[in-house]
Design an enzyme around this catalytic site. Structure first.
Site, PDB file in Angstrom:
ATOM      1  N   LEU A 257      42.299  39.124  31.953  1.00 50.69           N
ATOM      2  CA  LEU A 257      41.750  40.469  32.078  1.00 50.69           C
ATOM      3  C   LEU A 257      41.905  40.912  33.534  1.00 50.69           C
ATOM      4  O   LEU A 257      42.192  40.092  34.407  1.00 50.69           O
ATOM      5  CB  LEU A 257      40.276  40.480  31.666  1.00 50.69           C
ATOM      6  N   SER A 258      41.671  42.189  33.805  1.00 46.34           N
ATOM      7  CA  SER A 258      41.857  42.650  35.174  1.00 46.34           C
ATOM      8  C   SER A 258      40.918  41.933  36.136  1.00 46.34           C
ATOM      9  O   SER A 258      41.275  41.699  37.291  1.00 46.34           O
ATOM     10  CB  SER A 258      41.673  44.167  35.275  1.00 46.34           C
ATOM     11  N   GLU A 259      39.725  41.558  35.678  1.00 45.14           N
ATOM     12  CA  GLU A 259      38.800  40.792  36.521  1.00 45.14           C
ATOM     13  C   GLU A 259      37.988  39.804  35.676  1.00 45.14           C
ATOM     14  O   GLU A 259      37.609  40.115  34.543  1.00 45.14           O
ATOM     15  CB  GLU A 259      37.812  41.702  37.258  1.00 45.14           C
ATOM     16  N   THR A 260      37.742  38.647  36.266  1.00 44.11           N
ATOM     17  CA  THR A 260      36.774  37.688  35.735  1.00 44.11           C
ATOM     18  C   THR A 260      35.743  37.433  36.823  1.00 44.11           C
ATOM     19  O   THR A 260      36.101  37.158  37.974  1.00 44.11           O
ATOM     20  CB  THR A 260      37.455  36.372  35.319  1.00 44.11           C
TER      21      THR A 260
END
Length: 298
Positions: free
Chosen positions: A50-53
């Site tokens: 995902l774009s951020e974790t």
């Protein structure tokens, strides 16, 4: 790492319903030692893709009477970042709906200093904080960023395919991240951009922000899209952190302290912004939806 099952959730941030806004994975770690294993965290972020974790670990040294505080780190699939808005909103939503259900505020210790998140009333309403027809709204307190002018002649020939003859109004760069900020003449031109990722990858900047005035009567002040392929994110669905510079940019342009922004990605998302000029802060309000949860076993 990975010897003990770790609780996680995937949360759609800046979204009123599932499968909108920007998804972020949130992992709740049990001890500070786990939060020091950067290789493992980067591997987990790549696995979620995902774009951020976000990775959370509670600060156990806090007095019982103080607001809860968590260490918070953010990873894209390829690197750690200094600031992320949607994954912070996702983290606060996850905590407020699980381990901090009885709390109204939480603090995060991050690379960008202490950030706060609190339950608030839905924008434009009054009543019980965070409870407008069962909806939880959260306000993030983030550092304000500034912007500087760019040499259009030097920057614009680098992305002719992306702009595709769109009507250019101005070009700036954000001071903190060096993102290129390209203002177009209309929201439609922003929405219609078909990015050339190869072009954007070669820009002398972290990423490309394309923004423009919202349509009259839409209820929004401006539209935006954000492209950041260098960080493994061709287009970020909704980006809280870039509004640290877009809020003062559009606030000064429109003469407003409160603004409503729409990020016009395919998933889309709404952000409610308020400038705190004396303290150099931007308040970013939004809502979120948990779409899945589970445990990490590795």
């Amino acid at each position: 790492m990975g010897k003990k099952a770790i609780q996680y959730a995937v949360v759609d941030a800046f979204a009123a319903e599932p499968f909108k806004g920007n998804p972020a994975a949130v992992c709740l770690l049990e001890d500070e030692g786990a939060a020091a294993d950067e290789r493992w965290m980067q591997s987990v972020a790549a696995e979620f893709n995902l774009s951020e974790t976000a990775f959370l670990v509670r600060d156990s040294s806090r007095p019982a009477a103080a607001a809860p505080r968590f260490h918070l780190r953010w990873f894209t699939p390829v690197t750690e970042v200094d600031l992320c808005g949607h994954a912070t909103l996702a983290s606060a939503h996850f905590l407020f709906t699980t381990v901090l259900a009885d709390h109204g505020m939480v603090e995060f210790m991050t690379r960008s200093g202490i950030l706060t998140a609190k339950k608030v009333t839905a924008p434009g309403t009054t009543g019980v904080p965070g409870d407008e027809q069962g909806k939880l709204f959260i306000e993030l307190d983030f550092p304000m960023d500034n912007f500087v002018g760019c040499n259009t002649a030097d920057d614009m020939p680098l992305i002719p395919e992306t702009l595709n003859s769109a009507s250019l109004v101005s070009v700036h760069k954000s001071k903190a991240d060096g993102d290129l900020i390209v203002e177009l003449s209309s929201a439609k031109e922003v929405a219609d951009i078909v990015p050339s990722i190869d072009e954007i990858n070669f820009l002398d900047s972290r990423g490309l922000i394309v923004t423009g005035p919202a349509p009259a009567g839409s209820g929004y002040d401006f539209f935006t899209r954000f492209f950041c392929p260098k960080f493994g994110i061709d287009e970020d669905p909704v980006t809280g952190s870039i509004h640290c510079v877009l809020a003062p940019y559009w606030g000064r342009k429109l003469g407003k302290q409160k603004l409503t922004a729409y990020q016009a990605s395919p998933r889309g998302g709404t952000l409610y912004l308020e400038l705190d000029d004396p303290n150099g802060r931007v308040q970013i309000k939004g809502e979120a939806v948990t779409v899945m949860d589970g445990t990490l076993l590795a």
